[in-house]
Design an enzyme around this catalytic site. Structure first.
Site, PDB file in Angstrom:
ATOM      1  N   GLY A 258      38.433 -40.360 -62.259  1.00  0.00           N
ATOM      2  CA  GLY A 258      39.730 -41.020 -62.148  1.00  0.00           C
ATOM      3  C   GLY A 258      39.614 -42.490 -61.789  1.00  0.00           C
ATOM      4  O   GLY A 258      40.183 -43.353 -62.446  1.00  0.00           O
ATOM      5  N   ASN A 262      34.778 -48.716 -54.990  1.00  0.00           N
ATOM      6  CA  ASN A 262      33.824 -49.780 -54.664  1.00  0.00           C
ATOM      7  C   ASN A 262      34.461 -50.817 -53.738  1.00  0.00           C
ATOM      8  O   ASN A 262      35.588 -51.245 -53.959  1.00  0.00           O
ATOM      9  CB  ASN A 262      33.393 -50.486 -55.937  1.00  0.00           C
ATOM     10  CG  ASN A 262      33.088 -49.522 -57.050  1.00  0.00           C
ATOM     11  OD1 ASN A 262      32.235 -48.660 -56.908  1.00  0.00           O
ATOM     12  ND2 ASN A 262      33.825 -49.617 -58.149  1.00  0.00           N
ATOM     13  N   GLU A 295      42.171 -44.497 -53.648  1.00  0.00           N
ATOM     14  CA  GLU A 295      41.049 -45.449 -53.627  1.00  0.00           C
ATOM     15  C   GLU A 295      41.236 -46.470 -52.511  1.00  0.00           C
ATOM     16  O   GLU A 295      40.278 -46.846 -51.834  1.00  0.00           O
ATOM     17  CB  GLU A 295      40.896 -46.164 -54.976  1.00  0.00           C
ATOM     18  CG  GLU A 295      40.770 -45.240 -56.185  1.00  0.00           C
ATOM     19  CD  GLU A 295      39.757 -44.120 -56.039  1.00  0.00           C
ATOM     20  OE1 GLU A 295      38.737 -44.314 -55.357  1.00  0.00           O
ATOM     21  OE2 GLU A 295      39.992 -43.026 -56.608  1.00  0.00           O
TER      22      GLU A 295
HETATM   23  N1  0A1 Z   1      34.791 -41.388 -55.269  1.00  0.00           N
HETATM   24  C1  0A1 Z   1      35.705 -41.338 -56.369  1.00  0.00           C
HETATM   25  C2  0A1 Z   1      35.385 -40.356 -57.405  1.00  0.00           C
HETATM   26  C3  0A1 Z   1      34.233 -40.607 -58.288  1.00  0.00           C
HETATM   27  C4  0A1 Z   1      33.110 -39.857 -58.151  1.00  0.00           C
HETATM   28  C5  0A1 Z   1      32.065 -39.972 -59.029  1.00  0.00           C
HETATM   29  C6  0A1 Z   1      32.197 -40.861 -60.049  1.00  0.00           C
HETATM   30  O1  0A1 Z   1      31.214 -40.986 -60.978  1.00  0.00           O
HETATM   31  C7  0A1 Z   1      30.267 -40.023 -61.058  1.00  0.00           C
HETATM   32  C8  0A1 Z   1      33.303 -41.642 -60.183  1.00  0.00           C
HETATM   33  C9  0A1 Z   1      34.329 -41.521 -59.288  1.00  0.00           C
HETATM   34  C10 0A1 Z   1      37.033 -40.889 -55.831  1.00  0.00           C
HETATM   35  O2  0A1 Z   1      37.095 -39.945 -55.056  1.00  0.00           O
HETATM   36  O3  0A1 Z   1      38.022 -41.435 -56.229  1.00  0.00           O
HETATM   37 ZN    ZN Z   2      37.867 -40.069 -53.399  1.00  0.00          ZN
END
Ligand code: 0A1
Ligand code: ZN
Length: 872
Positions: A258, A262, A295
């Site tokens: 989604g 970063n 995010e």
């Molecule tokens: N941390 C992000 C989700 C996410 C996880 C892995 C990804 O690539 C493998 C990309 C995004 C979230 O929770 O929004």
């Molecule tokens: Zn997340």
């Protein structure tokens, strides 16, 4: 078989990195990355770095080029046996972003460069300890051709930029907050920007920038407004302020998930950014606000306080999902989002929890971490944090999160640390509660009720159990908060006094179940009450409370908990559907249940109810949820029963449905507030029921709504109703839609998905034709999901066709995607993992496809883990 990684093997990294300087000389198929970092030893051991698909061009330690004998490189690591206690490391690697179809690391999307480093993508950029507990300060310089890539972005603040004399330009970004490499990001491309600002409550001004392709500039207003709402809400609800001077969001069209949090530079799947009334439905608007919030909230729950290792993923994800759910609830001010969250959990997370890939919220092992971005880690993880809040109450919970954030700011921690903060502020012992993090499976609670008229007492006896899951034969009891109320015959909630208490304490109680069996006796109960349990869905469990149809109907109209009021209706509908399935199985003649039909009419006519809640109440339980209640899933019977009910409710209440559809016609200006959305939802629900009946008159209403094209919500509702009911107008309608929208990828995704989810004979053939059309693109995850994913995960009756053609179709795509994009391949595969739930013939067919995938040459780790565990 890929190697298994265990939580119990965790050891801290033996080095600390003070800072890293990254230089990117960006070229599509040959980018040079220079990484210069300053190291300090913490404990003994060699220097081991992760790296994949890298060409090592140079390796210098304290300025000295290392000889081949000084280090070893294999497909996954670079090891330097001897390093001093403090040193500088300089690594040059060459990578090929244009050839990166897995979309992990640095890749090219729509001609622009972007990155995705979570969970382990940074190792495809340079050699580095790619683990979340290694945090350092990043300075990043991007160098690229100015005409093609005018925008150069990375985390933090811009500290330098300029032109070079070779047609290239550069920008240097510095992020003062130490972070793990999974939060690193860069973007280089030809993008336009909309800019706004937000003033934090301590008076700092933050520049907000949203980057999109120029023709999408008119679709950014909602995302920007959502971001500002999220920033204000997090200050208010959690006391969290933003910390950098700039917050950037970039929309890209090729993205595996989604969006990504970063630091200071979120990268989003464009579907969670771009919206205009013409192109996005109400559900899209709500999802965008939720994902933008999600995010943003990660800036504290994930970035400032991060995970020690990937087993702790739910530390950031479960908590952040709870935060985005609270945000959405606050923005809409209704019970609708809670109902939708629970629908998702029950239809899909319960399935996961009962299948071969079931795992605890904090898994104890994995082979490929990308396979653990699951509904269990995210949605059940959110339920777990929500239960902590229910147990502690909102004030103590907030104290707990304040303590957690201040105690662990700048650290990489564990779910135990989170619970510890809750224990410390409340003085409560939550050690049993931690089993929610450790044990997989959905607990089941049975209820026995006993009213003693002579004593005026009412006793609820609750028993919990939890089925075995892979590697966990026997489960210990969970600590379950069960919100409860009792209603008298007039629908008034009783004041609740438990035996032994001096006085009643309110009309709602949280019963805390911590043992296998516990009884609760309420006193001063003058007549047998109707119980309302698990209010607000206070725990992710299956509650077996055998209320009779009359009691359910009573709660449908009297319960003062909106969620449980809805739930009573769903229980009744579920019961009616299960009875219909029985009738179908015994070749009997189905009939519309009179009580259910009457309750349907009452709800539809209830002028006191929020239209959105009426729509929720009149939406029958999903086929996937009904499947949970069958020993052997019969997708055909479930579908026929549900359609039968829909069609006959349509016939029975034709006038009322038509009246409602007409009454809610809104000719005013388009609005996206909760009230307007609720009206559209109810109106379109009515249209769906009407078109299902299949007569010319209502079909022409749907065609009219489609042609009027007032907004994408109404257009999609009309088109879906026509296509899914097999209306003769469907080809014309689809062609017109395609002609109008073929240039808009996100809208075209909808066009694909509508056709892939049509529960009709011939759908698979149509899906195959679509897959062969020039509009289909296997390299674009959104397009693959909209066609192959929708067909196999959202069209049970066609996917599970008895001849197994649906299974073979999915397997073909999994095989192709295994080489191109393993993450997507492995996710698509999920429906096949559920084979044990079906009859013997389907089991064989599904297993055959899994086995066929399992022997592919060059099977990715992602797919190998899922296939291996499903066949075990
Ligand atoms: N941390 C992000 C989700 C996410 C996880 C892995 C990804 O690539 C493998 C990309 C995004 C979230 O929770 O929004
Ligand atoms: Zn997340």
């Amino acid at each position: 078989m890929p190697d298994t990684i265990y939580l119990k093997d965790y050891t801290p990294y033996p080095f600390q990195i003070e800072n890293i300087d990254l230089h990117f000389e960006l070229e599509e198929s040959r980018t040079r990355v220079t990484a210069r970092s300053r190291w300090q030893r913490r404990s003994a051991g060699p220097l081991r770095l992760d790296g994949q698909e890298l060409q090592l061009a140079a390796l210098r330690l304290d300025g000295r080029q290392l000889a081949a004998a000084d280090y070893t490189v294999d497909a996954d690591t670079l090891t330097i046996a001897q390093v001093p206690d403090a040193f500088t490391l300089e690594i040059e690697t060459i990578i090929n972003p244009a050839g990166n179809t897995a979309l992990e690391g640095l890749y090219v999307s729509g001609g622009n460069f972007c990155t995705q480093c979570e969970a382990e993508g940074f190792r495809k950029i340079t050699y580095f300890p790619d683990r979340p507990d290694v945090m350092t300060v990043y300075t990043t310089t991007l160098i690229a051709e100015q005409s093609k890539f005018p925008v150069l972005l990375s985390n933090g603040n811009l500290v330098a930029e300029g032109e070079r004399d070779d047609g290239r330009h550069y920008a240097t970004w510095h992020d003062p907050f130490p972070k793990p490499c999974y939060l690193f990001a860069l973007v280089a491309g030809d993008l336009d920007c909309v800019e706004d600002s937000f003033t934090t409550r301590s008076g700092r001004t933050v520049a907000l920038r949203l980057y999109v392709r120029s023709h999408d500039l008119d679709k950014t207003a909602h995302a920007m407004a959502s971001l500002k709402h999220a920033m204000a809400w997090d200050e208010e609800a959690y006391g969290r302020e933003y910390d950098l001077d700039i917050y950037m969001i970039v929309a890209v069209s090729d993205f595996n998930m989604g969006a990504m949090e970063n630091k200071g530079l979120n990268i989003f799947n464009s579907r969670y950014v771009l919206a205009s009334p013409d192109t996005a439905t109400d559900a899209d608007y709500v999802a965008i606000e939720g994902v933008i919030g999600h995010e943003y909230f990660h800036n504290w729950s994930g970035n400032r306080v991060t995970c020690r290792d990937w087993f702790q993923l739910s530390l950031k994800e479960g908590f952040t999902v709870l935060r985005d759910q609270q945000f959405t609830a606050a923005m809409t001010g209704s019970a609708v989002p809670r109902i939708d969250d629970v629908r998702l959990l029950r239809a899909h997370q319960f399935q996961e929890d009962a299948g071969p890939l079931a795992h605890p919220v904090r898994p104890a092992s994995y082979q490929e971490i990308n396979n653990f971005y699951t509904l269990t880690v995210y949605e059940k993880g959110a339920e777990v944090v929500r239960m902590l809040r229910t147990l502690l109450g909102p004030e103590l919970f907030r104290k707990g999160t304040d303590l957690y954030f201040s105690r662990h700011d700048g650290q990489a921690v564990t779910t135990d640390d989170f619970v510890q903060a809750m224990m410390d502020v409340s003085g409560r012992d939550l050690s049993l509660f931690k089993r929610w993090y450790e044990q997989a499976g959905t607990p089941r609670i049975t209820v026995e009720r006993r009213y003693d008229a002579a004593q005026g007492s009412y006793t609820l006896t609750l028993r919990q159990s939890c089925p075995p899951s892979p590697g966990q034969e026997r489960k210990l009891p969970f600590h379950i908060p069960l919100r409860a109320a009792l209603f008298d015959g007039k629908g008034a909630p009783l004041s609740l006094r438990l035996a032994g208490e001096a006085a009643p304490a309110g009309t709602e109680r949280v019963l805390e179940l911590t043992e296998e069996e516990q009884s609760y006796t309420f006193v001063d109960v003058k007549a047998e009450p109707v119980p309302s349990l698990l209010r607000g869905f206070s725990a992710p469990v299956k509650l077996a409370l055998e209320l009779d149809d009359g009691e359910l109907a009573f709660l449908m109209s009297h319960d003062n908990d909106s969620f449980n009021r809805w739930e009573a209706g769903q229980q009744l509908a579920l019961r009616v559907m299960l009875r219909l399935i029985d009738v179908l199985h015994s070749d009997g003649r189905p009939a519309l249940d009179g009580n259910f039909s009457a309750a349907f009419a009452r709800t539809l006519a209830d002028g006191t109810l929020d239209p959105a809640l009426i729509a929720e109440a009149l939406t029958l339980p999903a086929e996937e949820y009904v499947a949970e209640f069958l020993a052997v899933v019969d997708p055909q019977a479930i579908h026929v029963a549900r359609q039968y009910l829909r069609r006959n409710l349509g016939f029975a209440h034709r006038e009322a449905l038509l009246d409602t559809w007409q009454r809610l016609t809104d000719d005013g200006p388009y609005r996206i507030d909760a009230a307007a959305m609720g009206q559209r939802r109810l109106r379109n629900l009515c249209l769906g029921y009407l078109v299902e009946m299949g007569n010319d008159e209502v079909r022409s209403l749907a065609m009219g709504q489609l042609r009027a094209g007032a907004n994408m919500t109404d257009v999609m509702a009309a088109l879906t109703a026509l296509v899914h009911s097999g209306a003769p107008e469907r080809s014309e309608a689809l062609a017109a839609f395609h002609a109008r929208w073929h240039d808009d990828a996100l809208v075209l995704d909808k066009w694909f998905a509508i056709q892939a989810t049509a529960p009709l004979p011939g759908t698979l053939e149509q899906v195959k034709r679509l897959a062969a059309s020039p509009d289909f693109n296997l390299k674009n995850p959104n397009r693959v999901r909209s066609l192959v994913g929708s067909f196999s995960a959202r069209n049970p009756v066609c996917f599970h066709a008895a001849d197994g053609a649906g299974y073979a179709f999915l397997a073909d795509y999994v095989c192709e995607l295994n080489a191109l994009n393993p993450q997507i391949a492995s996710r698509l595969l999920t429906p096949l993992t559920q084979w044990r739930r079906y009859d013997a013939a389907r089991q064989t067919l599904m297993r055959e496809q899994l086995e066929r995938i399992g022997v592919l040459p060059a099977l990715s780790r992602d797919v190998a883990e899922v296939v291996g565990k499903s066949l075990k």
